[in-house]
Motif scaffolding. Sequence first.
Motif, short mmCIF file in Angstrom:
data_model
loop_
_atom_site.label_atom_id
_atom_site.label_comp_id
_atom_site.label_asym_id
_atom_site.label_seq_id
_atom_site.Cartn_x
_atom_site.Cartn_y
_atom_site.Cartn_z
N ARG A 215 -41.97 -28.72 28.72
CA ARG A 215 -42.00 -27.35 28.23
C ARG A 215 -42.84 -26.52 29.19
O ARG A 215 -44.05 -26.65 29.25
N PRO A 217 -42.98 -22.41 30.63
CA PRO A 217 -42.39 -21.07 30.51
C PRO A 217 -41.64 -20.62 31.77
O PRO A 217 -40.75 -19.78 31.69
N ILE A 220 -37.76 -21.01 31.61
CA ILE A 220 -36.94 -20.17 30.75
C ILE A 220 -36.16 -19.15 31.60
O ILE A 220 -36.74 -18.38 32.37
#
Length: 260
Positions: A215, A217, A220
């Motif tokens: 995960r 950012p 994205i």
Amino acid sequence: MFHGRDYSAQRRHSINAMIPTLVRDIVRGLGQIVYPPACLACGQGIGDQPIALCDPCRERLIDEPHETCRRCASTIGPNLPPADDCPQCRDKPLAFDRVVRLGPYDGLRREIILKIKHVKHEALAAAAAAAWVCSRMHCLRDLGIVAVVPAPLHWRRQWMRGYNQAEALAEAWASGLGVAIRRRWLRRVRPTQRQTSLAPTARFENVRNAFAAGRDPRMIGATILFVDDVVTTGATASEAARALKRAGAARVIVAALGHG
């Protein structure tokens, strides 16, 4: 007198500091006389080539004699125009957006791909990757790629091999594109059978849920280049792309040395 002694001491220090470099250069020069640079693929002399492959091997490695499907990179018939899908991939739920290959998995390319799976041929992997990037950069430069992700090995297989050949290939692409290589963005979370030991129809099930993406950012909305040595059915690359997209990636482009 003080300044004279100080200057002499500095000069001796400078000379002493130069000795290791001089010795290293002499040893390298003697080594090139006794063992002149040779092509890592065939062993022929290469002189001062920047890539450790002779011209004939480099040309055979980068030669692409066929038109390919834009989606899966399968070879298409000589009388068919390039298209965004082909009979090989039209009915497959592939999660990646495009595959760019260096060429078919045969001849010298196949020999090199088999060799670079072993750590003793890591230098050959770097040389092949450098030739690959130089010859195919135009295919990827304008796709908006922001990161390169190598195909991960399960930790047990990587421990047994000593290295991951996909990382050596990915490093060259990251350098060529001027973007980061993100090794932690994708992990292989369970061991799987070797794809080559399975029928094509069983390969998708073999790698189902085999990958997990980190995960981050920065992932994205990103376009990611996933790098592997070989793509055949596309099962492994598709499952990896699916994991990356679940974590937020917008597009996954696959780069493979060979397709077959």
